[in-house]
Write a protein that holds these residues in place. Structure first.
Motif, PDB file in Angstrom:
ATOM      1  N   GLY A  91       3.787   3.961  12.203  1.00 20.94           N
ATOM      2  CA  GLY A  91       2.286   4.526  12.168  1.00 20.94           C
ATOM      3  C   GLY A  91       2.083   4.919  10.851  1.00 20.94           C
ATOM      4  O   GLY A  91       2.795   4.381   9.777  1.00 20.94           O
ATOM      5  N   VAL A  92       0.847   5.646  10.575  1.00 23.39           N
ATOM      6  CA  VAL A  92       0.291   6.024   9.278  1.00 23.39           C
ATOM      7  C   VAL A  92       1.399   7.060   8.575  1.00 23.39           C
ATOM      8  O   VAL A  92       1.808   8.048   9.347  1.00 23.39           O
ATOM      9  N   MET A  93       1.938   6.671   7.344  1.00 25.91           N
ATOM     10  CA  MET A  93       3.139   7.658   6.725  1.00 25.91           C
ATOM     11  C   MET A  93       2.458   8.083   5.394  1.00 25.91           C
ATOM     12  O   MET A  93       1.287   7.511   5.030  1.00 25.91           O
ATOM     13  N   PRO A  94       3.206   8.847   4.752  1.00 25.75           N
ATOM     14  CA  PRO A  94       2.425   9.592   3.545  1.00 25.75           C
ATOM     15  C   PRO A  94       2.165   8.509   2.424  1.00 25.75           C
ATOM     16  O   PRO A  94       1.033   8.539   1.830  1.00 25.75           O
ATOM     17  N   GLN A  95       2.858   7.449   2.049  1.00 27.42           N
ATOM     18  CA  GLN A  95       2.520   6.397   1.242  1.00 27.42           C
ATOM     19  C   GLN A  95       1.391   5.495   1.690  1.00 27.42           C
ATOM     20  O   GLN A  95       0.598   4.915   0.834  1.00 27.42           O
ATOM     21  N   THR A  96       1.037   5.339   3.002  1.00 28.06           N
ATOM     22  CA  THR A  96       0.128   4.415   3.592  1.00 28.06           C
ATOM     23  C   THR A  96      -1.208   5.487   3.017  1.00 28.06           C
ATOM     24  O   THR A  96      -2.275   4.644   2.691  1.00 28.06           O
ATOM     25  N   ARG A  97      -1.325   6.868   3.172  1.00 21.63           N
ATOM     26  CA  ARG A  97      -2.288   7.390   2.831  1.00 21.63           C
ATOM     27  C   ARG A  97      -2.712   7.459   1.092  1.00 21.63           C
ATOM     28  O   ARG A  97      -3.829   7.079   0.688  1.00 21.63           O
ATOM     29  N   GLU A  98      -1.527   7.556   0.606  1.00 22.58           N
ATOM     30  CA  GLU A  98      -1.715   7.489  -0.926  1.00 22.58           C
ATOM     31  C   GLU A  98      -2.302   6.048  -1.508  1.00 22.58           C
ATOM     32  O   GLU A  98      -3.040   5.982  -2.351  1.00 22.58           O
ATOM     33  N   HIS A  99      -1.653   5.083  -0.710  1.00 21.98           N
ATOM     34  CA  HIS A  99      -1.825   3.565  -1.304  1.00 21.98           C
ATOM     35  C   HIS A  99      -3.364   3.504  -0.920  1.00 21.98           C
ATOM     36  O   HIS A  99      -3.928   2.855  -1.800  1.00 21.98           O
ATOM     37  N   LEU A 100      -3.669   3.712   0.133  1.00 22.98           N
ATOM     38  CA  LEU A 100      -5.151   3.714   0.613  1.00 22.98           C
ATOM     39  C   LEU A 100      -6.203   4.458  -0.336  1.00 22.98           C
ATOM     40  O   LEU A 100      -7.034   4.016  -0.821  1.00 22.98           O
ATOM     41  N   ALA A 101      -5.848   5.608  -0.682  1.00 22.97           N
ATOM     42  CA  ALA A 101      -6.525   6.413  -1.969  1.00 22.97           C
ATOM     43  C   ALA A 101      -6.565   5.720  -3.221  1.00 22.97           C
ATOM     44  O   ALA A 101      -7.631   5.631  -3.792  1.00 22.97           O
ATOM     45  N   VAL A 102      -5.384   4.994  -3.468  1.00 20.67           N
ATOM     46  CA  VAL A 102      -5.476   4.211  -4.705  1.00 20.67           C
ATOM     47  C   VAL A 102      -6.364   3.283  -4.702  1.00 20.67           C
ATOM     48  O   VAL A 102      -7.196   2.928  -5.504  1.00 20.67           O
ATOM     49  N   LEU A 103      -6.339   2.348  -3.655  1.00 17.83           N
ATOM     50  CA  LEU A 103      -7.272   1.170  -3.471  1.00 17.83           C
ATOM     51  C   LEU A 103      -8.414   1.660  -3.583  1.00 17.83           C
ATOM     52  O   LEU A 103      -9.545   1.087  -4.202  1.00 17.83           O
ATOM     53  N   SER A 104      -9.085   2.467  -2.862  1.00 11.74           N
ATOM     54  CA  SER A 104     -10.295   2.967  -2.803  1.00 11.74           C
ATOM     55  C   SER A 104     -10.865   3.613  -4.114  1.00 11.74           C
ATOM     56  O   SER A 104     -12.003   3.242  -4.424  1.00 11.74           O
ATOM     57  N   LEU A 105      -9.752   4.567  -4.801  1.00 14.78           N
ATOM     58  CA  LEU A 105     -10.269   5.044  -6.070  1.00 14.78           C
ATOM     59  C   LEU A 105     -10.457   3.902  -7.145  1.00 14.78           C
ATOM     60  O   LEU A 105     -11.150   4.173  -8.278  1.00 14.78           O
ATOM     61  N   LEU A 106      -9.785   2.894  -6.956  1.00 16.02           N
ATOM     62  CA  LEU A 106      -9.951   1.836  -7.863  1.00 16.02           C
ATOM     63  C   LEU A 106     -11.067   0.895  -7.429  1.00 16.02           C
ATOM     64  O   LEU A 106     -11.317   0.080  -8.206  1.00 16.02           O
ATOM     65  N   GLY A 107     -12.014   1.186  -6.612  1.00 12.58           N
ATOM     66  CA  GLY A 107     -13.301   0.558  -6.508  1.00 12.58           C
ATOM     67  C   GLY A 107     -12.975  -0.725  -5.342  1.00 12.58           C
ATOM     68  O   GLY A 107     -13.931  -1.517  -5.359  1.00 12.58           O
TER      69      GLY A 107
END
Length: 624
Positions: A91-107
């Protein structure tokens, strides 16, 4: 199209890329042994379609381990389409959340979420996880991304995922190649026998061709051969994964994060202004003084934040900041960046570079913030037009082209119409005031006038402004002196006669100079007429008044100025005693002449010393 995988460690990123492409991106022995990705891996897949040269997908397989997020960021900045992988058994794990943040913040707004290892799923697990992920994606750039269930082991869902990728590639608008200089962010370097140093990376802008002369980390180099999307080519375009063989560069001179660029846009800055968005999941606002890890291109450095809009940026909000980097970085206007916390444990914010040449002073003034507003406009043409209306001291066209990464280098300076009119008005008013206060002088020299009128204006632009006003007849220039045309009047017949009489006497007097009363006596002329004539000659720049009624001729003044320049070059300053000894004058006369040079702008007084003004063209044999 460049596809980047993202997700927690052991969620099947490398296995999925192998199922899609047939290529194993784990290439290092330690990766094989441990079964995890440590470095960036690459694979390629052709998009079916008409034509002899099908479009090719490039895959960047990034590590999922929390300690390797910096490696993930090195590959993430150049991707067009993100694949966020979530294993159904974890399921959703810590790096799932951080990688999603990276992709989103990169636009990133193009992507898909892939539920992996569905062959292990219990009944209802896939649907429940899909609902959880929809909630997680809400408010991010991937909120509308499709969610697909895949098993790389059995092949379930792999064909459907391929079709999603193919369709995204067909709809992806091409990155602009024309108008922008080539810039490639190096994420790997190695040596091949018979080839030499090879660097790989995503071409962010422009085009690269075999034979191009480029710059890498400050060193000039030449493209010997070129691969794009894993094919031998003569020319590569923006948006492609490239491997570039370089001449004259060793592997250790091509570190990860270095930029391979056209020479005229190469830059390394330690201070940049940016527009940031703080990740909504952050617990605290972002405040000035916060130490962060800055990731831009394939480079990562530590930096400090100075918030420009208000005191802080709240979670989920946006604001402008200045990033003071602790090492030089390559960053161009419009480049995406990501910030992580000082301990490199989580992603904080992301945004866009506004100005790579950020000022250290006056960074929060209304004028500066208006300039940053201009830097945020959507096209280079609109940014230039707006900056010209805002910058009273002119726009450095070469710096503008470098910040924008433009293909065509620009030279010189530009001044907007309103700024030009205001500068002209101020310049002419200053000259009129100078003539009223110093009627016996022809006018200030060009460098001194710039200090009076527009000290922040670049010397090159100032010379251009003077030349334009001289052409239009608004002012006159004689040697290094600038004056209003009406101030340089013609001599009368009587004054011309006296000028001829005093010339040999002034020449004979040399550096001691001659007094008006003595010249009147020796020339048998009325003293009042002599004083008026000498003042008129000084006004026209023919003579030089050291103190009231004491004059030097121009050759003598030029020779004394040459002595001053020599002493300044030898000693760094001009002392009265040294000048006295060099000229053979008495102390009083030496001091009077040095103070005269202070007044006219050749020197400036600093304590007991006189310092040469390097920009002054007074008394040069061939005035600049």
């Amino acid at each position: 199209m460049i596809v980047g995988t993202a997700g927690h460690i052991d969620h099947g990123k490398t296995t999925l890329v192998r199922a899609l492409t047939g290529i194993d991106t784990d290439r290092l022995p330690e990766e094989k042994a441990r079964g995890i990705s440590i470095e960036l891996g690459y694979a390629y897949l052709d998009v079916p379609g008409p034509g002899p040269a099908p479009q090719r997908l490039g895959f960047i397989d990034v590590p999922g381990h929390e300690k390797l997020v910096h490696t993930m960021l090195a590959g993430a900045s150049g991707i067009d389409f993100g694949l966020l992988l979530v294993a159904v058994d974890d399921g959703v794990m810590p790096q799932t959340r951080e990688h999603l943040a990276v992709l989103s913040l990169l636009g990133l707004t193009r992507g898909a979420v892939v539920l992996t290892k569905v062959d292990r799923a219990e009944p209802g697990r896939v649907e429940a996880l899909g609902v959880e992920l929809r909630a997680l994606l809400a408010g991010t750039g991937l909120a509308a991304a499709p969610v697909l269930a895949v098993s790389a082991l059995t092949g379930q869902g792999v064909p459907a995922l391929r079709e999603v990728l193919f369709e995204a590639a067909r709809q992806l608008p091409p990155r602009p190649s024309h108008g922008l200089a080539p810039r490639l962010a190096v994420d790997r370097a190695f040596t091949l026998d018979g080839v030499g140093t090879v660097v790989t990376g995503t071409l962010h802008a422009g085009e690269i061709a075999v034979g191009d002369e480029l710059v890498l980390a400050g060193r000039s180099t030449r493209v010997r051969s070129l691969h794009a999307q894993n094919c031998v080519v003569e020319r590569a375009q923006a948006g492609q994964r490239c491997a570039v063989a370089l001449a004259g560069v060793a592997k250790d001179e091509a570190p990860r994060g270095a930029w391979l660029t056209a020479p005229h846009v190469a830059l390394a800055t330690e201070r940049l202004d940016a527009q940031l968005r703080l990740w909504p999941g952050e617990a605290k606002p972002l405040r000035s003084g916060t130490r962060v890890h800055l990731h831009v291109g394939a480079q990562g450095v530590t930096a400090s934040v100075a918030v420009l809009d208000g005191e802080q940026i709240e979670p989920g909000a946006s604001g402008r900041v200045q990033l003071v980097c602790h090492a030089p970085v390559g960053a161009w206007r419009g480049d995406r960046l990501v910030l992580r916390d000082a301990g490199a444990s989580r992603t904080l914010a992301g945004g866009t570079v506004l100005d790579p040449f950020a000022p250290a002073r006056y960074r929060r003034t209304p004028e500066r913030l208006a300039e940053l507003g201009a830097c945020a406009l959507p096209t280079a043409a609109r940014r230039r037009e707006r900056l010209l209306t805002l910058l009273s001291h002119g726009l450095d066209l070469a710096a503008f082209a470098r910040a924008e990464g433009l293909a065509e280098p620009l030279q010189g300076w530009a001044l907007g119409d309103a700024a030009s009119a205001a500068l002209t008005e101020r310049l002419l008013a200053t000259l009129a005031d100078y003539h009223a206060r110093q009627p016996d002088e022809l006018g200030p020299d060009a460098a001194r006038l710039r200090r009076l009128v527009a000290p922040r204006l670049a010397e090159a632009l100032w010379r251009q402004v003077l030349a334009d006003l001289r052409t239009t007849g608004h002012l006159a220039v004689r040697g290094a002196f600038v004056h209003l045309p009406a101030h340089g009047v013609q001599l009368s017949a009587a004054e011309q006669r006296i000028a001829q009489k005093v010339a040999p006497r002034l020449r004979e007097a040399g550096a001691e100079g001659a007094w008006a009363r003595d010249l009147a006596r020796d020339c048998a002329e009325p003293e009042p007429l002599m004083r008026a004539t000498l003042a008129r000659l000084a006004q026209q720049g023919e003579l030089h008044q050291v103190v009231k009624d004491l004059y030097l001729d121009t050759p003598t003044a030029t020779a004394l100025a040459a002595t001053v320049r020599r002493l300044a070059a030898e000693q760094g300053h001009v002392a009265a005693a040294a000048f006295r000894d060099a000229t053979g004058l008495g102390r009083k006369r030496a001091i009077q002449i040095l103070e005269h040079f202070d007044r006219v702008g050749l020197l400036r007084r600093v304590g007991d010393e006189h310092r040469l003004r390097a920009d002054c063209a007074l008394y040069l044999q061939e005035p600049a």
